[in-house]
Design a protein around this motif. Structure first.
Motif, PDB file in Angstrom:
ATOM      1  N   ARG A 173     -19.416  -1.923  73.576  1.00 38.86           N
ATOM      2  CA  ARG A 173     -18.211  -2.625  73.139  1.00 38.86           C
ATOM      3  C   ARG A 173     -18.460  -4.072  72.727  1.00 38.86           C
ATOM      4  O   ARG A 173     -17.783  -4.589  71.812  1.00 38.86           O
ATOM      5  N   LEU A 174     -19.405  -4.728  73.390  1.00 38.33           N
ATOM      6  CA  LEU A 174     -19.531  -6.171  73.237  1.00 38.33           C
ATOM      7  C   LEU A 174     -20.841  -6.629  72.610  1.00 38.33           C
ATOM      8  O   LEU A 174     -21.015  -7.828  72.369  1.00 38.33           O
ATOM      9  N   ILE A 175     -21.740  -5.698  72.351  1.00 41.72           N
ATOM     10  CA  ILE A 175     -23.002  -6.057  71.691  1.00 41.72           C
ATOM     11  C   ILE A 175     -23.174  -5.228  70.420  1.00 41.72           C
ATOM     12  O   ILE A 175     -23.197  -5.766  69.309  1.00 41.72           O
ATOM     13  N   THR A 176     -23.275  -3.928  70.572  1.00 40.49           N
ATOM     14  CA  THR A 176     -23.566  -3.057  69.415  1.00 40.49           C
ATOM     15  C   THR A 176     -22.445  -3.088  68.380  1.00 40.49           C
ATOM     16  O   THR A 176     -22.698  -3.307  67.181  1.00 40.49           O
ATOM     17  N   GLU A 177     -21.205  -2.863  68.808  1.00 46.59           N
ATOM     18  CA  GLU A 177     -20.096  -2.802  67.854  1.00 46.59           C
ATOM     19  C   GLU A 177     -19.829  -4.145  67.170  1.00 46.59           C
ATOM     20  O   GLU A 177     -19.654  -4.188  65.938  1.00 46.59           O
ATOM     21  N   PRO A 178     -19.775  -5.265  67.901  1.00 46.80           N
ATOM     22  CA  PRO A 178     -19.548  -6.537  67.213  1.00 46.80           C
ATOM     23  C   PRO A 178     -20.665  -6.901  66.235  1.00 46.80           C
ATOM     24  O   PRO A 178     -20.397  -7.471  65.173  1.00 46.80           O
ATOM     25  N   ARG A 179     -21.900  -6.576  66.572  1.00 48.17           N
ATOM     26  CA  ARG A 179     -22.989  -6.848  65.630  1.00 48.17           C
ATOM     27  C   ARG A 179     -22.814  -6.022  64.352  1.00 48.17           C
ATOM     28  O   ARG A 179     -23.118  -6.504  63.258  1.00 48.17           O
ATOM     29  N   ARG A 180     -22.343  -4.806  64.513  1.00 50.66           N
ATOM     30  CA  ARG A 180     -22.125  -3.960  63.337  1.00 50.66           C
ATOM     31  C   ARG A 180     -20.903  -4.410  62.542  1.00 50.66           C
ATOM     32  O   ARG A 180     -20.937  -4.459  61.306  1.00 50.66           O
TER      33      ARG A 180
END
Length: 211
Positions: free
Chosen positions: A187-194
Motif C-alpha cells: 500500500r505504501l511503497i509499491t503502489e505509490p511508486r507505481r
C-alpha cells in the motif's frame, strides 16, 4: 514439559494468533532467507531451545513469526538482542515499556512484539517500530491529498517511501493471507511508486508541498 510438548504448545499459540494458512514453497524460501530456525538461534547463543520456548510461552520472548511447511519454527535473527540490552529476559518488559512515552503505546507495542508479527521490520528495535508508525502516517496523509504535478510533493513522498523501504523486508505471500489483504509494503511503497513515479522532469518543478 517435554521438548515435543513445548514445540506443540508454541505452535498452537502461533496458530491462535495467525490462523491456519498453508505455507507454499515460495513462502518457505522467503522465510529461510529472512528468518532463522529457533533451534539454530539457540545453538548460536549457547542456549537450550527448550528454554527459548518456555520464554515464548511465558511472554518474555516473541513467538515464532512463521512455521515452515516442514514444521520448523522460524524467528527473527535479532530475537534475543533486546533482552541482552535490557539486562535479562525478566527485565525486558520494563525496559521495553520505557522506550515509549505513552503507557498505552507501550502496552500495545509489547503485545504486538510478543505476537511475533513484527515481520514488517528488518530489525525489531523500538526506534524502528516508532519510525515505521511515523512513516506510515506521513505517507498515508500525503496519499490522501496527492499533488502529482508538484515536484516538491513528489520528492518528499519518495523520500518517505525510500525510508520505509529501508526498514521493511519484502514480506512473504503468506503475510497477505494472515493479515487479510495488502501489507504496508504493497500500500505504501509499491503502489505509490507505481502511481506517482519520480522523474527528472517533475522533480525539477518544485512548489510548496505539505506532507
Amino acid at each position: 514439559m517435554a521438548n515435543e510438548t513445548l514445540t506443540e504448545a508454541v505452535a498452537a499459540r502461533v496458530y491462535a494468533v495467525n490462523g491456519r494458512h498453508a505455507m507454499t514453497a515460495d513462502d518457505d524460501v522467503y522465510v529461510s532467507e529472512w528468518f532463522v530456525p529457533v533451534d539454530e538461534l539457540a545453538e548460536r547463543a549457547s542456549l537450550d531451545v527448550e528454554e527459548i520456548r518456555r520464554l515464548q510461552l511465558a511472554n518474555r520472548l516473541p513467538l515464532p513469526s512463521y512455521i515452515r511447511s516442514d514444521g520448523t519454527q522460524m524467528v527473527a535473527h535479532d530475537l534475543l538482542e533486546l533482552a541482552k540490552e535490557a539486562g535479562g529476559f525478566d527485565e525486558l518488559p520494563a525496559w521495553f515499556a520505557r522506550q515509549w512515552d505513552s503507557p498505552v503505546d507501550a502496552v500495545r507495542e509489547w503485545t504486538d512484539y510478543l505476537s511475533g508479527l513484527y515481520v514488517c521490520l528488518r530489525s525489531w528495535r523500538p526506534e524502528n517500530m516508532r519510525r515505521k508508525d511515523e512513516l506510515v502516517a506521513l505517507i498515508s496523509a500525503a496519499l490522501e491529498r496527492p499533488e502529482p504535478d508538484n515536484g516538491a510533493w513528489l520528492a518528499r513522498l519518495h523520500q518517505l517511501i525510500d525510508e520505509l523501504d529501508a526498514l521493511e523486508p519484502p514480506f512473504a505471500p503468506y503475510d497477505r493471507l494472515r493479515f487479510g489483504g495488502p501489507v504496508s509494503r504493497d500500500r505504501l511503497i509499491t503502489e505509490p511508486r507505481r502511481n506517482y513515479p519520480l522523474n527528472l522532469a517533475n522533480a525539477a518543478e518544485p512548489r510548496e508541498a505539505v506532507l
